[in-house]
Design an enzyme around this catalytic site. Sequence first.
Site, PDB file in Angstrom:
ATOM      1  N   ASP A   1     -22.127  66.180  67.615  1.00 37.95           N
ATOM      2  CA  ASP A   1     -22.835  67.054  66.681  1.00 37.95           C
ATOM      3  C   ASP A   1     -23.852  66.272  65.835  1.00 37.95           C
ATOM      4  O   ASP A   1     -23.551  65.179  65.357  1.00 37.95           O
ATOM      5  CB  ASP A   1     -21.789  67.719  65.771  1.00 37.95           C
ATOM      6  CG  ASP A   1     -22.362  68.886  65.000  1.00 37.95           C
ATOM      7  OD1 ASP A   1     -23.482  69.318  65.319  1.00 37.95           O
ATOM      8  OD2 ASP A   1     -21.673  69.372  64.079  1.00 37.95           O
TER       9      ASP A   1
ATOM     10  N   GLU B   1     -28.070  71.632  72.550  1.00 34.93           N
ATOM     11  CA  GLU B   1     -28.463  72.395  71.367  1.00 34.93           C
ATOM     12  C   GLU B   1     -29.546  71.638  70.597  1.00 34.93           C
ATOM     13  O   GLU B   1     -29.398  70.447  70.316  1.00 34.93           O
ATOM     14  CB  GLU B   1     -27.265  72.637  70.441  1.00 34.93           C
ATOM     15  CG  GLU B   1     -27.690  73.317  69.145  1.00 34.93           C
ATOM     16  CD  GLU B   1     -26.554  74.007  68.402  1.00 34.93           C
ATOM     17  OE1 GLU B   1     -25.740  74.688  69.046  1.00 34.93           O
ATOM     18  OE2 GLU B   1     -26.487  73.834  67.177  1.00 34.93           O
TER      19      GLU B   1
END
Length: 482
Positions: A152, A260
Amino acid sequence: MRPDILCIYPNSIQKDGDSVFFMTKTEKGVMLGVSGPDMAAFDGEEVSRQGRAYKLCPLTVKNAGEIRKRFDFTNPKSHKGRSITLGLGDRLGLASGGHIRLLRGLDVFPVLAQQSMRELNLTGRTYEEVLADAVWAVFREGYTKGYGADGDHLKTHEEVKNALDCGYTMITLDCSEHIQNRFTSAPQSEVDAHYAALPADTIRALEKDYLGKTFPVDGELAIEFCPADFRRMVLIYLPAIGHVLSIYNELIKGIDVDFEVSIDETQSATLPAQHFFVANELIRQGVEITSLAPRFVGEFQKGIDYRGDVSDFERDFALHAKIADKFGYKVSVHSGSDKFSIFPAVGKLTKGRYHVKTAGTNWLEAVRVIAAHAPGLYREMHAFALENLPEARKYYHIVGEPANIPDIDSMTDAELPGLMDKDDSRQILHITYGLILQAKAEDGSPLFRDRIYEVLAQYEPEYFAALKTLFDRHLTTLGVEI
Ligand code: ZN
C-alpha cells in the site's frame, strides 16, 4: 518444556499426501502441527502424543512459505473481476482470523495483508511477516475463497519490487511525490511560463488530443478542458503520469497484479477533469488499472467519520465513479475506516463495484478490549499516547485534542472502554499505535508489545466479537447484505 496442545482449530485440519496439518493453541501460543513425511520440511520441535510423532512449528515466515507451497488457497490472489473488494489492513497481525469469519459467507473479496511503508516502519514488521500472518489466518480458518495482499502507498521502484518479490498481488502506487501541488495555487502567469518551458512536441501532442474536444463519460457527464486550466493540470500531473508509466512498464506489465493508482495525497480535491486526464493518459499508453484513488472533497481523517458536507461528497463522488466506470476500473476509497456517513453513497453510486481500504480501526477495537480486560495496561498506554502525541503528529494529521479527553485518573475502570467511542481519544490512540508497539523499557524489552499480544490472545473471542460489530456496520452502510 514440551508445549502442550490446548485445542486444535477444527477448520485448520488439512491433508497433503500422507501428511496431516493442523493449527493448535499451545501454552506457547498458536502453532502449526505437522505429522507424516512433510515434517522434515518444517522448522519446529518434534513431539509425540498418544504414540504418534508430530512436529509443533512456530508461525514463522519460513514455515508459512512451506504451507504456501502445499496449499494454493493460502497464496494471495489478484481480485480482478470481483465487484466488492475491501482492504483490511491488520497492524497487529491478529485481526485477519476475525475478518475471515465475518466475510466467509459474503461475496466480498478481502485484501487481508495491506500495509504501507509507513505502517511497516511504525510497527517494526516486514512485508514477509505481514503476508505470513495473513497466510496463517487463512490456513487456521480453512478459508479457500481467496484473498489479496496489497503493498500500500508504495512510492519507488525498490518498494514496488520488494512487495512483488514477497508475493504481493496488489500494488498501490502513490504518486504524491510527483504531483506538483505548488501549481494548484500558483498565479496563472507562473503556470504559463512553466508550461511554455515544456518540450514543444509534448505540448503540441497534448493540446491536439485534449483542447477543443468533448469527452463523453456517460449520458449526463462530458469532460472538456479550458486552455488555462489545462496548462495548470498538465504541470501538476505530467510528472506523476511519467512516474506511473516508468514503474508500470518496468515492474508490473504482463504480470497478474491488481494495480492501483493513488493520487489522493494532494492538497486539494481531485477535479473530475484531472482524474479523467490522468486515467486517459495512462490507459492510452497501455497501463491496465484495476483501481484509482482520487482525493475526494471533505476530510478523511484517521479513525473517525467523514468530515464535511455529505451532499457535496455525493455530488463529487458521483462524477469520479462515472469516470472510473467508463474506463472500466474501480474507484478506491482510502482511509475508509468508519466513514459511515458516506458509505451509502459509495455503495450506490458505484453500483456495488468499489475498493475501500480500512486499516486502523481494528487496532482501536484491540485497544477497547485491552481497556475492558486489562485496565492497568490501558492506563499506561493512554498516558504514553498523550505524552508522545507530538511525535505521532509528524506522521498523521488529526483534529483530536488531548484537552477534550477527560482525565483518566478520575475515571473508573468500567468507564475506560467508552473512550473508544469518543473522537478525540480514538484519534490519539489511533495515531500513536506505532510508538506504543515500538516503545522500549529501560532494559530494552518491549514496554507494551508483549502484554498487548498476551491480552489479545487471551481475549480473542471478545476481540473478534468487537471486530464483527465494527465490520457489520461498515458492510451494512455500504449496502452489503449480511
Ligand atoms: Zn491514500
